[in-house]
Design an enzyme around this catalytic site. Sequence first.
Site, PDB file in Angstrom:
ATOM      1  N   TYR A  57       5.903  -4.228   9.631  1.00  0.00           N
ATOM      2  CA  TYR A  57       7.213  -3.810   9.659  1.00  0.00           C
ATOM      3  C   TYR A  57       7.342  -2.122   9.830  1.00  0.00           C
ATOM      4  O   TYR A  57       8.687  -1.640  10.003  1.00  0.00           O
ATOM      5  CB  TYR A  57       8.188  -4.167   8.191  1.00  0.00           C
ATOM      6  CG  TYR A  57       7.557  -3.827   7.049  1.00  0.00           C
ATOM      7  CD1 TYR A  57       7.599  -2.633   6.199  1.00  0.00           C
ATOM      8  CD2 TYR A  57       6.881  -5.045   6.213  1.00  0.00           C
ATOM      9  CE1 TYR A  57       7.141  -2.206   5.013  1.00  0.00           C
ATOM     10  CE2 TYR A  57       6.242  -4.580   5.041  1.00  0.00           C
ATOM     11  CZ  TYR A  57       6.556  -3.074   4.418  1.00  0.00           C
ATOM     12  OH  TYR A  57       5.679  -3.020   3.149  1.00  0.00           O
TER      13      TYR A  57
ATOM     14  N   HIS B 193       4.478  -3.089  -0.414  1.00  0.00           N
ATOM     15  CA  HIS B 193       5.379  -3.128  -1.697  1.00  0.00           C
ATOM     16  C   HIS B 193       4.554  -3.682  -2.900  1.00  0.00           C
ATOM     17  O   HIS B 193       4.729  -3.274  -3.872  1.00  0.00           O
ATOM     18  CB  HIS B 193       6.587  -3.864  -1.276  1.00  0.00           C
ATOM     19  CG  HIS B 193       7.533  -4.368  -2.406  1.00  0.00           C
ATOM     20  ND1 HIS B 193       8.328  -3.361  -3.116  1.00  0.00           N
ATOM     21  CD2 HIS B 193       7.551  -5.611  -2.844  1.00  0.00           C
ATOM     22  CE1 HIS B 193       8.746  -4.184  -4.223  1.00  0.00           C
ATOM     23  NE2 HIS B 193       8.722  -5.371  -4.021  1.00  0.00           N
TER      24      HIS B 193
ATOM     25  N   ARG C 296       6.161   5.347  -0.294  1.00  0.00           N
ATOM     26  CA  ARG C 296       4.995   4.213  -0.791  1.00  0.00           C
ATOM     27  C   ARG C 296       4.062   4.090   0.271  1.00  0.00           C
ATOM     28  O   ARG C 296       4.392   3.450   1.458  1.00  0.00           O
ATOM     29  CB  ARG C 296       5.939   2.867  -1.066  1.00  0.00           C
ATOM     30  CG  ARG C 296       4.959   1.919  -1.754  1.00  0.00           C
ATOM     31  CD  ARG C 296       5.162   0.696  -0.852  1.00  0.00           C
ATOM     32  NE  ARG C 296       6.530  -0.028  -0.668  1.00  0.00           N
ATOM     33  CZ  ARG C 296       6.767  -0.695   0.338  1.00  0.00           C
ATOM     34  NH1 ARG C 296       5.971  -0.915   1.426  1.00  0.00           N
ATOM     35  NH2 ARG C 296       7.962  -1.327   0.451  1.00  0.00           N
TER      36      ARG C 296
END
Lengths: 401, 324
Positions: A302, A293, A289
């Site tokens: 992150y 998200h 991805r």
Amino acid sequence: MNTSGHGTSGVGASRPDAGTSAGVLRANVVGETDMVQLLDAHGKRHEEATFGPYIDALDAQTVRGFYRDMATVRRFDTEATALQRQGELALWVPVVGQEAAQIGSGSAMRSADYAFPTYREHGVALTRGLDLADLLKLFRGISNGGWDPREKNFHLYTLVLAAQTLHAVGYAMGIQRDLIAEPATEPAAVMAYFGDGASSEGDVHESMVFAASYNAPVVFFCQNNNWAISVPFEVQSKIPLVNRAGGYGIPGIRVDGNDVLAVYAVTKWALDYARDGHGPVLIEASTYRVGAHTTADDPTKYRPNAEEEAWKAKDPLERMERYLRAEGLADDAFFEQVKNDDDELAAHVRSATLALGGADIRQKFATVYAEAHPLVAEELAWFENYQASFADAETPQGGAA
Amino acid sequence: MKTMTIARAINEGLRATLASDPKSFIMGEDIGALGGVYRVTEGLAAEFGGHRVMDTPLAESGIIGTAIGMALRGHRPICEIQFDGFVFPGFNQITTQLAKIHTRSDGQLSAPVVIRIPYGGGIGSIEHHSESPEALFAHTAGLRIITPSNANDAYWMIQQAVACKDPVIVFEPKRRYWLKGEVDTENSPGDPFKAHVLREGTDATIVAYGPLVPVALAAANAAAEDGHSVEVIDLRSISPIDFDTVEASVNKTGRLVVAHEAPIFGGIGGEIASRMSERCFYSLEAPAIRVGGFHMPYPVARVEEHYLPDIDRMLEALDRAFAY
């Protein structure tokens, strides 16, 4: 019964030899780099005995269509993200990076097959023939669904992780029952989509237990995009998820999820296998991805930039474009046409979304139950009276009701 | 008219459903060869085959989740959850999925899944085998919940649940499985979501359901010896609740006692008491009084007699109501 560390040779093969030594066990674990790939990161086609023929059987238009659909869903994603940023959607779930996994798997389905998506299967929706604008009703907050799942055999999005995998298995068991009751029923299989994060949910386990026990015609399609919001894949599993298939006694195939040809081929194989009555298959599509998200998170907090860059180099669209050009299957005019068509689609999605307007809570009262329900009727009556009280108050002054 | 136990009546009701609706089937743990831990499905697998009476893997979320999928395909699953306390692994599928499919699909889809749950205490069992979680489900819109208290209702309600287009949970009072009663297999008692007035009275109303209905009737008989005429209502349906029948009774009697085994706090009794305080404020001679379980996990069997509402607890509640 997974592909057992030897590319595709293990598909459909018998159980590994009995043995309990660590060596035997390790030999049956699919490695990190071991997966079906027909088109490498440079767009070069590789021959492969089991799955290659599925691509060889396709005409040029179909192969070009894979690219076209991937480009379409990417453009759609860009537009939806913009709509969210402009306050027109409450949330958006980007799919950039996963186009090959979705277009490849969705294109392998027949119309009688049925797909149970997560909340990110915009590409699969495209292959099922949905108007992509309908997907935005959920994200605009005017419906919890947005389309009739029976029209295109594409179920509603499911936000509770993994819940839909059980629905998929049940639906597949329903197909089995229909075939028994009415042999003229068109054989069909079910696609159960889920992600690497959802793979940790108990429902995925129970769905595979049920599917294996009843030999249900279902293909579990895991898009391992390597991140469950901010948590890396290593927290979900120490080894590729496809290795779990062996524990359920079902075939597992790991595929390069950024290779649309490979995804199409393995999914077609798996759907045929399930439809022919052999039972479930687990496919793990290794993909990434590229974006967030959802529009609510920020991947820079992150995950390392280098990782994103490394995966961008495996971009499914660029890979396919190189292949199409190298093989002479598509030229500048084709790519220009795709771009123009996609801009048109984006404009349609934008105008359709803005035209959606609001929602009427009366419709929500009407759909809680299928049959009349006195509490709902009572509360609706109260609501109508309450609303009417405002109109009464304003009418004498001639104000708007 | 035939006399049979509640367990037998459900068995006969399931048999009638399986025979008349080819899309219907039963699924659950140990329901086939064993006939269920309470033998409610006894003989059905032999008669209809494992395809119609399906032993499942031991997985409650799996049972409910796959039942949803099968219902979406047009089949009519009747799920058995083995015990009340074991429904919670399936709670997610029931509350976030089953209950919401109709509304999530804007009314286009429905999942008419029936879930049978033996519930309640009084059988001297161990933990998780005696719970009354009905309020947890009643709070969730989209579900319907009924509970028979006698064999005739048991026979008909299971069939009516399967015929309903909405998901229905049938809470079966397990300590009454062996309670015998007359069953009229020809004439249905009508709407399963309507309360029944089982005993007419003029001085107070006791509302109960499921396992406490026989207790409420016994309490009313005992009260009659003290000169009190007590009306007893079998609620039958926990969602929706037939408030109209309760309201008519309370307007007549002026006093209301609501009894259930589940804890009083946050329970169905509070809902009924509150509604009646709104609807019958000028008729009430006393506040509505609730009788039920304590705010504790269902206690161990050796002390459950102190937890379960009995005749004396109901009479004490009536005394309090009459004291106003």
